[in-house]
Design an enzyme around this catalytic site. Structure first.
Site, PDB file in Angstrom:
ATOM      1  CG  HIS A 264      -2.035   1.691   1.457  1.00 35.10           C
ATOM      2  ND1 HIS A 264      -2.924   1.150   1.087  1.00 35.10           N
ATOM      3  CD2 HIS A 264      -1.375   2.747   1.500  1.00 35.10           C
ATOM      4  CE1 HIS A 264      -3.422   2.253   1.343  1.00 35.10           C
ATOM      5  NE2 HIS A 264      -2.555   2.550   1.749  1.00 35.10           N
ATOM      6  CD  GLU A 265       1.656   3.303   3.491  1.00 36.78           C
ATOM      7  OE1 GLU A 265       1.312   4.489   2.964  1.00 36.78           O
ATOM      8  OE2 GLU A 265       0.264   3.586   4.429  1.00 36.78           O
ATOM      9  CG  HIS A 268       0.694   6.323  -0.251  1.00 32.81           C
ATOM     10  ND1 HIS A 268      -0.474   7.049  -1.306  1.00 32.81           N
ATOM     11  CD2 HIS A 268       0.206   5.477   0.323  1.00 32.81           C
ATOM     12  CE1 HIS A 268      -1.415   6.920  -0.162  1.00 32.81           C
ATOM     13  NE2 HIS A 268      -1.441   6.271   0.697  1.00 32.81           N
ATOM     14  CD  GLU A 294      -5.124   6.067   0.900  1.00 33.54           C
ATOM     15  OE1 GLU A 294      -5.318   5.459   0.830  1.00 33.54           O
ATOM     16  OE2 GLU A 294      -4.094   6.626   1.437  1.00 33.54           O
TER      17      GLU A 294
END
Lengths: 503, 503
Positions: A264-265, A268, A294
């Site tokens: 997830h990160e 980003h 997101e």
């Protein structure tokens, strides 16, 4: 002051602002990663002074004169310069609307609140945190009204994280999701339950750290410019496009938790790492909105990271790192496990299907507090009630309830809805990508970098040059359409239901 | 401006200076611990801007007026205020003597040089680092001459780290050490060699990390205010007395390396943690000189950490963490191993007896470069020659030669001699402590905190209120006398020689 001089003045002052922001962001990052627990006071003191300085730079007579001159003479600017000054002015108007002493006090409050939250969460001590949270909500509401006195303050806060989003739109969006997700979730719940207990076997943290490095490699994160640290609540920050930080949190008995945090990160991080060089050290560097940001984290976490192809790709490494723990399972079992859908307490651990319901709870509570219809001190009770209503479960304590997220302690009110919006953007972007690339084949072949290149071309490299809606439309060839998201969820979970022998 | 106003102005500006220094120091610490390898440019940019700002604060008209007024009206100040302004002025004179643009350029140079050194060291690439090192030496020399145009620049540099120290004194000091150490080392070398190969068995880094926490506990470091990180070259920094950082470097096949780094840096940390509250956020906070600072790190590392009593104290924990690795040895063997003396290549790994010789090499080389008698480009050859002369060994590469230390890349020219001086201070302080406390008994009983309390009362709590010579004399009841050091070494190594069956 002619236009050229004005632009030079603007740039010179902006670079000082950038330095203050870099230092402030680093102080924050340090506070939640490497700093000793008792060190918040000194960091708060320094943050207060640097915030004051940043504020003075934004509101200096030279800066005001330069910006006014540049706004007036926009025709003489390049496209990039024009966008830069408009974007700067939009963000600055918000800060400029806050009285100097309040802004400084607020930064110190946030610094302190973060430290208090860090202790309150494991101690299940909402009472210790509540006075800080009350002040944070009060400040958010006050600042929203300073900025746009005639607007509903929660609309203003939503707009700050996702330009153009209003409560009216969010209500429609969440309503449509609820309409499709609830029956789908009901069908999943009616299917035979998959036994995923093997995912909770003890996995040494050292091996999990090696897994993090491997995962970031698979999705093409350039580690030369991106490091990883450990913190209570995972996040990503960037000081510039060549200095991006992701954090994670390891649990010995749940390697998938950190695994999906890291992916997830990593999403980003890819967005920030791919920002165009021409925007560096300007306010156009990096992601345009929280929703688009997101969309990238969710695209990598769920649409790639939880795909059957990706699990097949990484399974040999998982088996290598956790040979005993995964001795009796294969990729199919891991895929079913990481896509298991059940109502749960923790947002960041929630599955893809129930996740939007966690967001809905936060959205509705934030809105009520800002509207003055709910007191911060009544939050735990209201939280428990909504979890019963939407997810059908009891909240046993505040550690796993209202204290679970770092957002509010960091002052991010109005941020949560962009998570759900991000997932919807992601599904639409993925559908567009599938029209041009063999996505499944690329994942299976470990060639995800080619997808990153596509995303970089369509989204990342544009930094903040285009508004979210414009960027999304240029990427996908049509305006935002949340049906892609519900279609995606239905297709995916129908497959899983079939695999489990349900209907 | 009356005296009261002047002091308030001084304090207000000084707090801003403190904030800049905190941010700059954090940027540095981040750069060598958590930051991605390719991120030096952005950090350098921010450091440059904040350094410029710090410089402007030091040299602002308000600050100058306030300081001039306070210097003139010293009688109206408290003792603390008077010392504060004199100390500030002394340090500021140095910075104020450097032209603004040179100072900013220098900070950016240091930032960049650190990153280059970090790559050059493992790559054995002195050529890549040399141009930066040349500029750093040139800047050190130039700045020394700006500050004190009539003094020998290397004397000025020595004095900056250890007030009052000159080349003439250092020559005498090192001469006396050489006279005593060389014959003692010869006797040690003639004794049967102790087989310490068990110290180089593989010890997992996770267990070594747990050892670090344990060791800091044994010497009474309050972890609430002191964290530990990992870096190439261990160091300690403090942002304030409630935010101290120590770093270490773990080697799988040499647990003693990090073990003694941690105890060494723990000594530095104790000094900073014990500084008086009344000095916080003033220039009187923390250690008075590098020599006194090193006396504390050496006292804990060598005089406590390598004592037989301490090894007996910690052996059960060592056995618990490294059960297989230490299965066939006891405290006596570990004690003999950690005190084994043999000429070696790496300063930080050197034993207590040969250590001053490593310092002597650096001292003589620094002096020659600053005097213009040696070119930076000839350093590797000169380094090898001195190691042959003093330690009798060949230097196989620059990784284990001139590139081994971080000091020069960080601009610390004139720092090394204070290490040797620190050991001598430490021996004298320890002798004074033994007159009041049962040191051996306290170590054996794990009550080292009582020794820390004594040191805090005599040294730590005074911050920068007293010059090093005054502080040492008030602590020990007599002026500095290096005989304590040579006596200590002789007593200790005679014991070891006897234990080994030598003469």
């Amino acid at each position: 002051m002619n236009t050229k001089e004005a632009y030079e003045t603007f740039r010179a002052i902006y670079e000082k602002i950038y330095a203050c922001q870099h230092a402030l962001e680093l102080l924050y990052t340090d506070g939640v990663t490497a700093a000793p627990a008792g060190s918040a006071d000194g960091r708060g003191k320094t943050s207060g002074i640097l915030s004051q300085l940043e504020y003075e730079l934004h509101t200096s007579a030279d800066m005001k004169e330069a910006v006014a001159c540049l706004i007036q003479n926009q025709d003489e600017l390049t496209d990039l310069q024009r966008r830069e000054i408009i974007e700067y002015n939009r963000r600055n108007e918000f800060i400029a609307s806050i009285p100097a002493d309040e802004y400084v006090e607020y930064r110190m409050l946030i610094n302190k609140a973060e430290a208090v939250w860090r202790r309150a969460k494991p101690a299940d001590d909402f009472a210790a945190f509540a006075p800080y949270l009350e002040k944070i909500f009060a400040a958010a509401r006050r600042f929203a009204l300073y900025y746009r006195p005639n607007d509903d303050p929660y609309d203003t806060l939503l707009d700050m994280y996702e330009r153009g989003l209003t409560q009216a739109q969010a209500d429609v969006f969440f309503g449509s999701l609820r309409e499709k997700i609830v029956p789908l979730l009901r069908r999943v719940m009616a299917s035979p339950e998959f036994d995923d207990s093997f995912m909770y076997r003890n996995c040494p943290i050292e091996a999990q750290r090696r897994l993090s490095d491997y995962l970031l490699d698979t999705i093409g994160v350039d580690r030369e410019y991106c490091s990883i640290a450990e913190t209570e609540h995972p996040f990503t920050t960037r000081f510039n496009k060549r200095d991006v930080r992701v954090t994670t949190h390891y649990y010995e008995n749940n390697f998938a938790s950190s695994m999906y945090s890291v992916i997830h990160e990593g999403g980003h991080a890819l967005y920030e790492l791919g920002s165009g060089d021409e925007y560096e050290y300007t306010c156009l560097a990096g992601g345009i909105s929280m929703g688009i940001h997101e969309s990238q984290s969710r695209l990598f976490e769920n649409m790639i990271g939880r795909s059957r192809e990706y699990i097949e790709l990484i399974f040999p490494k998982l088996r290598e790192l956790f040979p005993e723990q995964l001795a009796d399972v294969g990729p199919r079992e891991v895929w079913l496990a990481v896509n298991k859908s059940r109502p749960s307490l923790i947002r960041t651990e929630a599955d893809e299907l129930t996740y939007p319901l966690h967001i809905m709870v936060r959205y509705e509570l934030e809105r009520e507090i800002i509207a003055g219809r709910l007191s911060v001190y009544d939050l735990p009770a209201a939280w428990a009630e909504k979890y019963r209503e939407y997810l059908g479960i009891d909240v046993p304590d505040n550690t796993r309830g209202v204290l679970q997220d770092s957002h509010w302690s960091g002052g991010m009110i109005g941020y949560f809805p962009s998570y759900a919006l991000g997932s919807a953007y992601a599904a639409q972007i993925m559908a567009a990508m599938r029209r041009e690339l063999d996505v499944s084949g690329l994942i299976r072949a470990g060639r995800i970098k080619e997808m990153v290149a596509w995303l970089t071309r369509k989204i990342y490299r544009h930094g903040c040059m285009y508004d979210p809606a414009v960027l999304l439309e240029s990427c996908c060839g049509e305006p935002f359409n949340p049906d892609y998201y519900t279609d995606y969820l239905e297709e995916k979970y129908n497959l899983i239901i079939a695999e489990l022998g349900g209907r």
